[in-house]
Design an enzyme around this catalytic site. Sequence first.
Site, PDB file in Angstrom:
ATOM      1  N   CYS A 187      -4.557  -4.110   0.081  1.00  0.00           N
ATOM      2  CA  CYS A 187      -5.016  -3.572  -1.191  1.00  0.00           C
ATOM      3  C   CYS A 187      -4.406  -4.362  -2.359  1.00  0.00           C
ATOM      4  CB  CYS A 187      -4.730  -2.080  -1.282  1.00  0.00           C
ATOM      5  SG  CYS A 187      -5.664  -1.261  -2.601  1.00  0.00           S
ATOM      6  N   HIS A 232      -7.194  -0.044   3.303  1.00  0.00           N
ATOM      7  CA  HIS A 232      -5.840   0.413   3.655  1.00  0.00           C
ATOM      8  C   HIS A 232      -5.644   0.389   5.169  1.00  0.00           C
ATOM      9  CE1 HIS A 232      -3.889   1.628  -0.151  1.00  0.00           C
ATOM     10  NE2 HIS A 232      -5.133   1.534  -0.577  1.00  0.00           N
ATOM     11  N   GLU A 250      -3.022   0.207   6.774  1.00  0.00           N
ATOM     12  CA  GLU A 250      -1.848   0.960   7.258  1.00  0.00           C
ATOM     13  C   GLU A 250      -2.218   2.359   7.728  1.00  0.00           C
ATOM     14  OE1 GLU A 250      -2.042   2.511   3.028  1.00  0.00           O
ATOM     15  OE2 GLU A 250      -2.610   0.694   4.118  1.00  0.00           O
TER      16      GLU A 250
END
Length: 267
Positions: free
Chosen positions: A114, A228, A230
């Site tokens: 990001c 994202h 993660e």
Amino acid sequence: MRRRAVVGVIGNAHLVDNRFAVQHVGERNLRAVSEVANALPLMFAACSEITEIEELLDIVDGILLTGGRANVHPTHFNTEPNPKHEPYDEARDGLALQLVRTCVDRGIPLLGICRGLQEMNVAFGGSLHPEIREIPGRMNHRMPRLENGEIHPDATVVFADRHDVRLKPDGVFSKLFGRDVVRVNSLHGQGILEPGGRVVIEGIAEDGTIEAIRIEGAPGFALGVQWHAEYDPQHNPINRAIFLAFGEALRAYQLSRQQPVSLRKSG
């Protein structure tokens, strides 16, 4: 027993109760590094007055540039700031942009997520748009909210995959995922406007937003994604593949550091 590779995870400036300055990192980033990349996450302050780049890179085997609420300050790409696009984190800008270039030059594994992707682009001369959704034909890439404006309380809704990304055929990401189209989440306002000189576009969303990049000529792992990654790489196959590849790059770099200098130069 050989230690795990160490990943420096960049912090974000934050005020607690609008008065106490802290540096924070979302726990999902730390868990992705630990549980999927099989490395030790080490958060560092995104402030050059606290963190010295050379000392940091002597300690870590790779860098994770995480997302963050603050936009990259537009003066870094010759644009005037606007209060409606705040907050900014100028201390992080000052550290991260130089850190990107140093990691790439030295072949230190670098993963941008990001804001991290955006920093990688700006570090090599690219520009950003503060609100991608304001460009005609673009979708709203921001996180979903309730009718009253509050962020949706269900994380599975907030981080749900919301659009496709078409990958460059035979590119790094298409080989990594084993496919040319992936579906990803979308949680950003700012995005790449003009790619930097060494920035290779590897993935584009349905509306034309750049979602995946690599740095041309980088001697090591240097990839960035706008989504994202993660979020749930423990189960999401796309995000998992990114962190597994990052982990492999970390261990390769760690091993290279253990070789005598003469062997490293000859290799």
